[in-house]
Design a protein around this motif. Structure first.
Motif: not given
Length: 253
Positions: A35-45, A47-53
């Motif tokens: 399990v990992i819990a990365p930071p969610n940037p909270l900068r917009g749907l 860009s945030d989804a691209a980061y998590v992907a």
């Protein structure tokens, strides 16, 4: 655990950070679940989804994405990544393709949190600034974390992270739940998202759903074992599918 055991990626939502997953991480690690819990940037749907992907894509093997609150919208889009095999929504928004948070929320009465949002502009170099949204600190414990201790609620309020206001109007470019199995936790006493929003989204996605009466929006903090139990169920189910797929592939070769 089997080599096909998915890695769980925990995605926090607005006004929070990865610390909200501490209890759930502990529960999953005790079972040997990666399990990992990365930071969610909270900068917009988008860009945030691209980061998590991108986080999911770096993992060798299958992934189960878990999203809390706004994190549910993020995993709905990020979940189209090839190695994502399941989605778990925790007191979360479950968007349809082409739908925004504002549109989904607008179908239902507003939750109490809406009356306590505060807006300001974050300065950026060479630009006019980015509008951001936060929750009034004095109201935060009651509307976000009513079923944790008062001291923890105050700490969460002091440590909250703002959300770019554009996240409320950006539309989802995809809805991964249409192609991948999903599970959902409904927080029955949620004051941040109307529980009806959570129920509607979970039903629309065909998610295996559990509801916790009396649970606040901070259900992953107040009931980490119960939340982890549903994630374990998702891990088992998707892991079994992955193992079956591997066996079928070996038979063919």
């Amino acid at each position: 655990m089997s080599i096909s055991t998915p890695t769980v990626v925990l995605v926090h939502g607005a006004f929070a950070d990865a610390a909200g997953w501490f209890g759930v991480v502990d529960e999953l690690q005790r079972d040997g679940i990666p399990v990992i819990a990365p930071p969610n940037p909270l900068r917009g749907l988008a860009s945030d989804a691209a980061y998590v992907a991108s986080v999911a894509a770096r993992i060798d093997g299958p992934v189960v994405l878990v999203g809390h609150s706004y994190g549910g919208a993020v995993i709905t889009v990020a979940g189209t990544a090839e190695n994502v095999v399941g989605l778990v929504y925790v007191a979360a928004y479950v968007l349809e393709e082409g739908e925004s948070l504002g549109e989904l929320q607008g179908r239902f009465p507003a939750a109490p949190l809406a009356a306590h949002l505060r807006r300001w502009t974050c300065p950026v170099e060479g630009g006019a600034g980015v509008p951001e949204v936060g929750v009034a600190e004095e109201a935060f414990p009651a509307v976000f974390a009513a079923d944790v201790s008062a001291s923890v609620g105050r700490v969460l309020a002091a440590c909250q992270r703002p959300l770019a206001a554009s996240a409320f109007t950006e539309t989802a470019s995809a809805a991964a739940w249409k192609a991948k199995p999903s599970w959902a936790v409904v927080a029955g006493a949620d004051q941040a998202i109307n529980p009806e929003v959570e129920r509607f989204g979970a039903k629309r996605a065909g998610a295996t759903t559990v509801e916790f009466d009396g649970a606040s929006h901070a259900v992953a903090i107040s009931r980490p074992r119960a939340v982890a139990d549903l994630i374990r169920e998702a891990v088992r189910a998707t892991g079994e599918r992955a193992t079956a797929g591997e066996r079928a592939t070996r038979r063919k070769t």
